[in-house]
Design a protein around this motif. Structure first.
Motif, PDB file in Angstrom:
ATOM      1  N   TRP A  54       0.871  -1.233  -0.120  1.00 15.72           N
ATOM      2  CA  TRP A  54       0.218   0.085  -0.014  1.00 15.72           C
ATOM      3  C   TRP A  54       0.997   1.155   0.074  1.00 15.72           C
ATOM      4  O   TRP A  54       0.446   2.275  -0.821  1.00 15.72           O
ATOM      5  N   ALA A  56       3.853   1.755  -1.108  1.00 14.81           N
ATOM      6  CA  ALA A  56       4.566   1.777  -2.584  1.00 14.81           C
ATOM      7  C   ALA A  56       3.368   2.293  -3.361  1.00 14.81           C
ATOM      8  O   ALA A  56       3.917   3.017  -4.124  1.00 14.81           O
ATOM      9  N   GLN A  57       2.384   1.938  -3.480  1.00 12.49           N
ATOM     10  CA  GLN A  57       1.223   2.172  -4.349  1.00 12.49           C
ATOM     11  C   GLN A  57       0.947   3.790  -4.205  1.00 12.49           C
ATOM     12  O   GLN A  57       0.687   4.400  -5.046  1.00 12.49           O
ATOM     13  N   SER A  59       2.776   5.751  -2.601  1.00 10.52           N
ATOM     14  CA  SER A  59       3.916   6.989  -2.955  1.00 10.52           C
ATOM     15  C   SER A  59       4.114   6.834  -4.402  1.00 10.52           C
ATOM     16  O   SER A  59       4.597   8.159  -4.859  1.00 10.52           O
ATOM     17  N   ALA A  60       3.521   5.893  -5.215  1.00  9.19           N
ATOM     18  CA  ALA A  60       3.729   6.124  -6.684  1.00  9.19           C
ATOM     19  C   ALA A  60       2.725   6.909  -7.329  1.00  9.19           C
ATOM     20  O   ALA A  60       2.736   7.564  -8.269  1.00  9.19           O
ATOM     21  N   ASN A  61       1.524   7.084  -6.628  1.00  4.66           N
ATOM     22  CA  ASN A  61       0.493   7.701  -7.142  1.00  4.66           C
ATOM     23  C   ASN A  61      -0.541   8.287  -6.001  1.00  4.66           C
ATOM     24  O   ASN A  61      -1.530   7.706  -5.747  1.00  4.66           O
TER      25      ASN A  61
END
Length: 69
Positions: A54, A56-57, A59-61
């Motif tokens: 979560w 990582a997801q 921080s990516a978007n």
């Protein structure tokens, strides 16, 4: 707004029925901005893996999560 991803432990009647029937007395869940996301996990390590995914997801978007709220 900064997204927050936490792990919470559930004990006793908070544990899903199937897990209780299998003898599990505690489980862990992932909370994103205070709301449970996904399933209950048998181990804290599994919940930490989900938490990492979560984070990582998000921080990516980071905007996508705010739009879902």
């Amino acid at each position: 707004m900064r997204n927050q991803v936490d792990i919470a432990v559930m004990i006793g009647s908070g544990v899903p029925k199937g897990m209780r029937e299998a003898g599990q007395k505690a489980c862990w869940v992932v909370l994103v901005n205070g709301e449970q996301r996904g399933t209950a996990f048998s181990t804290r390590a599994e919940a930490q893996e989900c938490q990492s995914a979560w984070l990582a997801q998000l921080s990516a978007n980071p905007v996508a999560m705010r739009l879902q709220a």
